[in-house]
Write a protein that holds these residues in place. Sequence first.
Motif, PDB file in Angstrom:
ATOM      1  N   PHE A  75       0.820  -1.090  -0.085  1.00  0.00           N
ATOM      2  CA  PHE A  75       0.096  -0.075   0.028  1.00  0.00           C
ATOM      3  C   PHE A  75       0.928   1.195  -0.083  1.00  0.00           C
ATOM      4  O   PHE A  75       2.111   1.183   0.494  1.00  0.00           O
ATOM      5  CB  PHE A  75      -0.903   0.149   1.144  1.00  0.00           C
ATOM      6  CG  PHE A  75      -1.850  -1.013   1.376  1.00  0.00           C
ATOM      7  CD1 PHE A  75      -3.075  -0.982   0.528  1.00  0.00           C
ATOM      8  CD2 PHE A  75      -1.891  -2.136   2.107  1.00  0.00           C
ATOM      9  CE1 PHE A  75      -4.101  -1.936   0.518  1.00  0.00           C
ATOM     10  CE2 PHE A  75      -2.727  -3.467   1.970  1.00  0.00           C
ATOM     11  CZ  PHE A  75      -3.936  -3.217   1.093  1.00  0.00           C
ATOM     12  N   GLN A  76       0.382   2.247  -0.341  1.00  0.00           N
ATOM     13  CA  GLN A  76       1.248   3.627  -0.446  1.00  0.00           C
ATOM     14  C   GLN A  76       1.326   3.937   0.913  1.00  0.00           C
ATOM     15  O   GLN A  76       0.895   3.929   1.930  1.00  0.00           O
ATOM     16  CB  GLN A  76       0.280   4.910  -0.964  1.00  0.00           C
ATOM     17  CG  GLN A  76       0.795   6.046  -1.070  1.00  0.00           C
ATOM     18  CD  GLN A  76       0.111   7.365  -1.725  1.00  0.00           C
ATOM     19  OE1 GLN A  76      -0.442   6.764  -2.999  1.00  0.00           O
ATOM     20  NE2 GLN A  76      -0.158   8.075  -1.362  1.00  0.00           N
ATOM     21  N   GLN A 120      -7.875  -3.334   6.260  1.00  0.00           N
ATOM     22  CA  GLN A 120      -7.930  -1.783   6.231  1.00  0.00           C
ATOM     23  C   GLN A 120      -7.760  -1.097   5.033  1.00  0.00           C
ATOM     24  O   GLN A 120      -8.377  -0.145   4.878  1.00  0.00           O
ATOM     25  CB  GLN A 120      -7.004  -1.068   7.260  1.00  0.00           C
ATOM     26  CG  GLN A 120      -6.956  -1.570   8.506  1.00  0.00           C
ATOM     27  CD  GLN A 120      -8.211  -1.335   9.233  1.00  0.00           C
ATOM     28  OE1 GLN A 120      -8.732  -0.192   9.396  1.00  0.00           O
ATOM     29  NE2 GLN A 120      -9.003  -2.410   9.897  1.00  0.00           N
ATOM     30  N   GLY A 121      -7.524  -1.874   4.042  1.00  0.00           N
ATOM     31  CA  GLY A 121      -7.281  -1.095   2.748  1.00  0.00           C
ATOM     32  C   GLY A 121      -6.330  -0.264   2.617  1.00  0.00           C
ATOM     33  O   GLY A 121      -6.283   0.645   1.445  1.00  0.00           O
ATOM     34  N   GLU A 122      -5.506   0.062   3.371  1.00  0.00           N
ATOM     35  CA  GLU A 122      -4.116   1.049   3.302  1.00  0.00           C
ATOM     36  C   GLU A 122      -3.200   0.848   4.489  1.00  0.00           C
ATOM     37  O   GLU A 122      -3.309  -0.044   5.310  1.00  0.00           O
ATOM     38  CB  GLU A 122      -4.881   2.277   3.853  1.00  0.00           C
ATOM     39  CG  GLU A 122      -5.465   2.580   5.265  1.00  0.00           C
ATOM     40  CD  GLU A 122      -5.966   3.948   5.232  1.00  0.00           C
ATOM     41  OE1 GLU A 122      -5.993   4.842   4.671  1.00  0.00           O
ATOM     42  OE2 GLU A 122      -6.447   4.018   6.565  1.00  0.00           O
ATOM     43  N   ALA A 123      -2.112   1.527   4.295  1.00  0.00           N
ATOM     44  CA  ALA A 123      -0.927   1.430   5.318  1.00  0.00           C
ATOM     45  C   ALA A 123      -1.345   1.883   6.512  1.00  0.00           C
ATOM     46  O   ALA A 123      -1.737   3.151   6.527  1.00  0.00           O
ATOM     47  CB  ALA A 123       0.315   1.961   4.474  1.00  0.00           C
ATOM     48  N   VAL A 124      -1.004   1.060   7.636  1.00  0.00           N
ATOM     49  CA  VAL A 124      -1.534   1.728   9.001  1.00  0.00           C
ATOM     50  C   VAL A 124      -0.253   2.088   9.922  1.00  0.00           C
ATOM     51  O   VAL A 124      -0.104   2.872  10.905  1.00  0.00           O
ATOM     52  CB  VAL A 124      -2.493   1.075   9.716  1.00  0.00           C
ATOM     53  CG1 VAL A 124      -3.734   0.829   9.023  1.00  0.00           C
ATOM     54  CG2 VAL A 124      -1.893  -0.486  10.015  1.00  0.00           C
ATOM     55  N   TYR A 125       0.937   1.445   9.359  1.00  0.00           N
ATOM     56  CA  TYR A 125       2.043   1.690  10.384  1.00  0.00           C
ATOM     57  C   TYR A 125       3.203   2.835   9.868  1.00  0.00           C
ATOM     58  O   TYR A 125       3.218   2.850   8.299  1.00  0.00           O
ATOM     59  CB  TYR A 125       3.019   0.353   9.967  1.00  0.00           C
ATOM     60  CG  TYR A 125       2.139  -0.789  11.089  1.00  0.00           C
ATOM     61  CD1 TYR A 125       2.092  -0.871  12.328  1.00  0.00           C
ATOM     62  CD2 TYR A 125       1.270  -1.595  10.084  1.00  0.00           C
ATOM     63  CE1 TYR A 125       1.725  -2.068  12.976  1.00  0.00           C
ATOM     64  CE2 TYR A 125       0.430  -2.877  10.818  1.00  0.00           C
ATOM     65  CZ  TYR A 125       0.635  -3.022  12.183  1.00  0.00           C
ATOM     66  OH  TYR A 125      -0.185  -3.879  12.621  1.00  0.00           O
TER      67      TYR A 125
END
Length: 508
Positions: A75-76, A120-125
């Motif tokens: 993810f971006q 989540q469908g995205e980067a969270v870290y």
Amino acid sequence: MSTPSVPVVATTPMSVAPQAQPAGPSQNWPTENKWLNGPFSPWAEESHGYDLPVKGTIPDDLAGALFRISSNPRFQPRNLDRYHWWEGDGMVAGLYLRDGKAAFRTGWVATDSMKFEVEQGEAVYSGFVNGGTAGRLPKGAPPAKNVANTNVGIFDDHLLVYFEGGLPTAMHPQTLETYGAYDFHGGIDVLCTAHYKTDPATGDLLFFAATGPVITWYRADVRTGQVIDSHTIDIGIPALMHDFVVSENYAIFFVAPNLFRLDLIAQGRPGVVWDESVLPHGTQIVLMDRRTHEVKWYEAGGMLAPTHFYNAYEIGDEVVIDVHRISRIGSPADALTPLGSHEWFPPGYSWQWRIDTTTGTVSDRRVSGVAGEFPKINDAYVGRQHRYGYFVTTRDLAPETMTDGLAVHDYLKDSTTVVEGPHPLTSPSEPVFVPRDNPASENDGYLLTLWWNPETGLSELLIHDASDLVAEPLAQVRLPVRVPFGFHGSWADQAVLDQSVSALSDRH
């Protein structure tokens, strides 16, 4: 290289990341960040293929699998400008060679943290190398990200993927199905190094864990997969210790002033830093006797850091250590923003140290004037005197790539041979040496490397004759995918691969 994973501290976000989308096969995120472009560009599709096009001839006795791990953000990143190569997600590429033909498969290393980000469908870290956009983790997220992106190899019948910030991840070596975290049957509890050595006398796995100012040595039995020896050493500082080396009787560690600072990461600042003030006498060399666990310290002779080791061996009471040495790694400890890629990680060179364990005398010399990285040897010579060292060159500080040639150093002749890839190939991966059947000499075998084709944006496997390194490879295998430039890999011959597949069919 890679570093320990980082808990994301609950802070007020510094900025809001744009809505992230999964990377397409050829992602075009809006950034000029080197680590997200060119050979490093992400490739999101899991793929497989058979009977790949080959120029030249794949040797008949080259049967087995080359496993490569890539650093490949799914993810971006939350902060495109501060994203660092060490932070990408792990995707394994398996290249299977048999009967002169080639097939391949790629697969994500589905760690718990990756599965959460997919949900989540995205980067969270947040990033840990250069700092960046910190923020609260969503409910249910694992406390730290295991990117599983640094090394890969078969042990205990599993394909294990390593990353220094967490437990290894077990996969199937043929289907690349992820099984989950692997702890050596309860032998380790938090993490271990991405670099392991295989004892050629026993087949046992030799490795270590670095947690803050402590390193722990381990030995795992090849027959059972269980840890049968361990010893903890207090090194006094949170050194970023990535690689080590073994001789017949010693495990050898370099303690350098490149640090991993969790407190700085919590402030959104670069967490991999260079701080010479913590080592007033310069970089130290630690020898641990593998038989008695006795530890002795020696001065390396200045401020420096190892990147990766070739090997170590003993001649009487003298220990010889061959390694690639660099002048610094990381941003200054007081930096609020990171350095550029070539300032952060300048070119390294082959170096040799000799330690007289009786007198305590230490000497060193530069072995080759050719800048390079990712040194390797014929692994049958681990812990004993070798003649040949293989590496990829980093002569041109290009804005797009890191590596630019394939090299071998002959320690007997004290000479280095460098070859380029066939036009337009560049950016070769770490070389993996594969011996021929019944080899007649140390260098009787093949060098396997992945190269990037800037005209197609895809990867190609080159197979060179290690005993006669010339520009024209024995075989050039074109892949219909790009394997983003990563760190390490390994070879499993067909017997090992078949044994693993058979055993796993009974276990899972």
